[in-house]
Design an enzyme around this catalytic site. Structure first.
Site, PDB file in Angstrom:
ATOM      1  N   HIS A 127       0.834  -1.214   0.000  1.00 36.25           N
ATOM      2  CA  HIS A 127       0.000   0.000   0.000  1.00 36.25           C
ATOM      3  C   HIS A 127       0.865   1.260   0.000  1.00 36.25           C
ATOM      4  O   HIS A 127       0.591   2.198  -0.723  1.00 36.25           O
ATOM      5  CB  HIS A 127      -0.932   0.022   1.221  1.00 36.25           C
ATOM      6  CG  HIS A 127      -2.164  -0.804   1.037  1.00 36.25           C
ATOM      7  ND1 HIS A 127      -3.428  -0.292   1.124  1.00 36.25           N
ATOM      8  CD2 HIS A 127      -2.319  -2.112   0.735  1.00 36.25           C
ATOM      9  CE1 HIS A 127      -4.315  -1.252   0.900  1.00 36.25           C
ATOM     10  NE2 HIS A 127      -3.660  -2.375   0.667  1.00 36.25           N
ATOM     11  N   ASP A 135      -4.661   6.671   2.257  1.00 37.46           N
ATOM     12  CA  ASP A 135      -5.060   5.287   1.982  1.00 37.46           C
ATOM     13  C   ASP A 135      -6.492   5.078   2.482  1.00 37.46           C
ATOM     14  O   ASP A 135      -6.934   5.697   3.449  1.00 37.46           O
ATOM     15  CB  ASP A 135      -4.105   4.352   2.733  1.00 37.46           C
ATOM     16  CG  ASP A 135      -4.332   2.895   2.389  1.00 37.46           C
ATOM     17  OD1 ASP A 135      -3.598   2.388   1.530  1.00 37.46           O
ATOM     18  OD2 ASP A 135      -5.252   2.265   2.962  1.00 37.46           O
TER      19      ASP A 135
END
Ligand code: UDP
Length: 501
Positions: free
Chosen positions: A24, A127
């Site tokens: 990520h 995120d």
């Protein structure tokens, strides 16, 4: 462009907030560099240990004129009871450790928030897991952009399931239901959905907060490109009414931009091992004949499943590179390879086993690779697509079951196999996929019948389109221009006190 290759200076200031796992935060850092390459001043928040590999490149990025910095917040190791240095899910090898990383991630919210409040940026890119960033941005009167590591297809399917709840109308976990409203007829089963959708759990509450923050945020940045997901990009914009910009394939876009300013992409996990012996082995193999098998950075198999994979690969008669990740706590004595497997494959030069980190992006772009058995993590999927490869789609967790549908039913570049039950990445699965099914899937993938040839033809076309998307004037290049322009307009309107949504 100025003399250093940095494009038209933007006066925007951005804060980036990642999730604690390399699959990520590395792509998010690539987005950060893309924004910085267009003149945005970027601050990337992280914890000390996670920032090590990213710091290496900072000096050269800054020298090349990119205004990008990393600000660290201490990881609360003591508070959650983790040894120093364990700061992400990638190195958490069991459920207990992963739970502690998750708790630490929540504890980072307050110090991250404090830094953003003090800095007063023009926008936040966070995120998906950082649900709090949407509220924070609203309080500061700035846009929050969300980054998901998934395809538009997965975003659309999740939204359609959330809205219509078709999984609630089936009588059993393995009865297929149609996902309403999508551009294609897509059937799934309840067992393929994440646990928190199948039944209420503490994670359902977290997931609901993430979804709400997603719906209320300014827009999404997606690692995809128009020629790949045209129907779902249009659906996402027009039917779901959501704002999103496609910047992908991110790793390629980022490499192209860095090349333009004479820098190498030297901080990618994928490129750490430049002279890996498997690449030398690949050089000796015939074009398009080797299968690459890997299940990402987090998934681990038990011995029984590894044994089935090994047996299938050996009898499939195709040369292979197999990246093995064994489940923690497995009995060391338990057999996970057939007797003499490693000696046989090495003697006949039939295959290579990698028990550590593989230079995946380099492997996939090697001309000897002809197909990829993948868990359908979105980074791996985009690397396969960019390399123009057809795949065996074998999902295990996260959003990977949606991506199997994308490969098999929408893009038609994949052969579906493997698990039918969603499982947690760290916990692993108790399903066993037997060798016969695996061998058949590999033979189908690498075969020479009409369907296999057509899958490869389509995959090659997507690979060519991927490269076009990130070149100057390509769809992802233009979307990067568009999102920055829109953020500038937002800032301007705010300055002039004009209401803009
Ligand atoms: N990766 C790699 N070597 C490995 C395992 C993974 O380079 O041995 C990289 C892979 O190229 C991809 C990322 O790690 O960029 C994995 O991300 P993905 O979204 O596919 O799966 P996850 O690890 O999140 O399950």
């Amino acid at each position: 462009m100025d003399s250093k290759g940095i494009e038209a200076k933007s006066k925007l200031k951005a804060y980036f907030v990642p999730y604690l796992t390399p699959s990520h935060y590395l792509p998010l850092f690539q987005i950060a560099k893309l924004f910085a390459s267009r003149g945005v001043h970027v601050t990337f928040l992280l914890t000390p240990n996670n920032s090590v590999s990213l710091r290496d490149s900072l000096e050269s990025l800054n020298k090349a004129g990119l205004q990008i910095e990393i600000e660290c917040v201490d990881f609360p190791s003591k508070e959650v009871g983790l040894p120093e240095g364990i700061e992400n899910f990638n190195v958490a090898t069991n459920l207990e450790m992963a739970g502690k990383v998750f708790r630490a991630f929540f504890m980072l919210q307050a110090p991250f928030e404090a830094k953003i409040r003090e800095a007063k940026p023009d926008f936040i890119v966070a995120d998906m897991h950082c649900f709090w960033a949407t509220d924070l941005a609203a309080q500061l009167g700035i846009p929050r952009l969300i980054y998901h590591v998934r395809a538009y297809f997965a975003l659309s399917a999740v939204e359609a399931i959330d809205r219509h709840g078709p999984h609630k109308d089936v009588k059993s976990d393995d009865e297929p239901f149609l996902i309403p409203d999508l551009p294609h007829l897509i059937y799934m089963t309840r067992s393929e959905l994440p646990q928190w959708i199948q039944s209420e759990s503490p994670y359902t509450t977290f997931h609901n907060k993430v979804s709400e923050a997603d719906r209320n945020c300014y827009g999404a940045l997606v690692d995809s490109f128009y020629a790949l997901e045209k129907d779902y990009i249009d659906y996402y914009h027009n039917t779901l009414g959501r704002r999103a910009w496609s910047l992908g394939p991110l790793f390629l876009h980022h490499n192209v931009v860095l090349r333009k300013i004479n820098l190498n992409s030297n901080n990618q996990i994928n490129e750490e091992t430049k002279k890996h012996p498997c690449l030398e082995w690949l050089d000796k193999m015939p074009e398009g004949k080797v299968v690459y098998i890997s299940f990402g950075s987090l998934s681990r198999f038990n011995s029984a499943q590894l044994f089935e994979i090994a047996s299938a690969l050996e009898s499939s008669d195709h040369p292979f590179i197999w990246v093995v990740r064994k489940k923690d706590g497995e009995d060391e004595q338990e057999k996970w390879l057939p007797d003499g497997f490693e000696e046989r494959i090495s003697k006949k030069s039939k295959g290579v086993l990698i028990k550590g980190w593989a230079p995946q992006a380099k492997i996939l772009e090697h001309p000897s690779i002809g197909g990829f058995v993948t868990h359908c993590g979105w980074n791996s999927s985009m690397e396969a697509i960019t390399a123009g490869l057809s795949v065996v789609a074998w999902p295990l967790s996260a959003e990977q079951f949606y991506h199997r549908k994308l490969f098999v039913d929408v893009l038609k570049t994949g052969v579906g196999v493997g698990n039918m039950k969603w499982s947690s990445m760290i916990d692993g699965t108790d399903e066993l996929v037997d060798r016969v099914k695996i061998e058949k899937a590999v033979r189908d993938l690498m075969g020479d019948d009409e369907e296999a040839i057509e899958r490869r033809r389509r995959a090659k076309e997507f690979g060519i389109a991927a490269h076009k998307a990130v070149e100057e004037g390509g769809s992802s290049y233009v979307d990067l221009t568009n999102v920055i322009h829109q953020l500038e307009c937002f800032k301007e309107a705010k300055k002039n006190d004009t209401v803009i949504s």
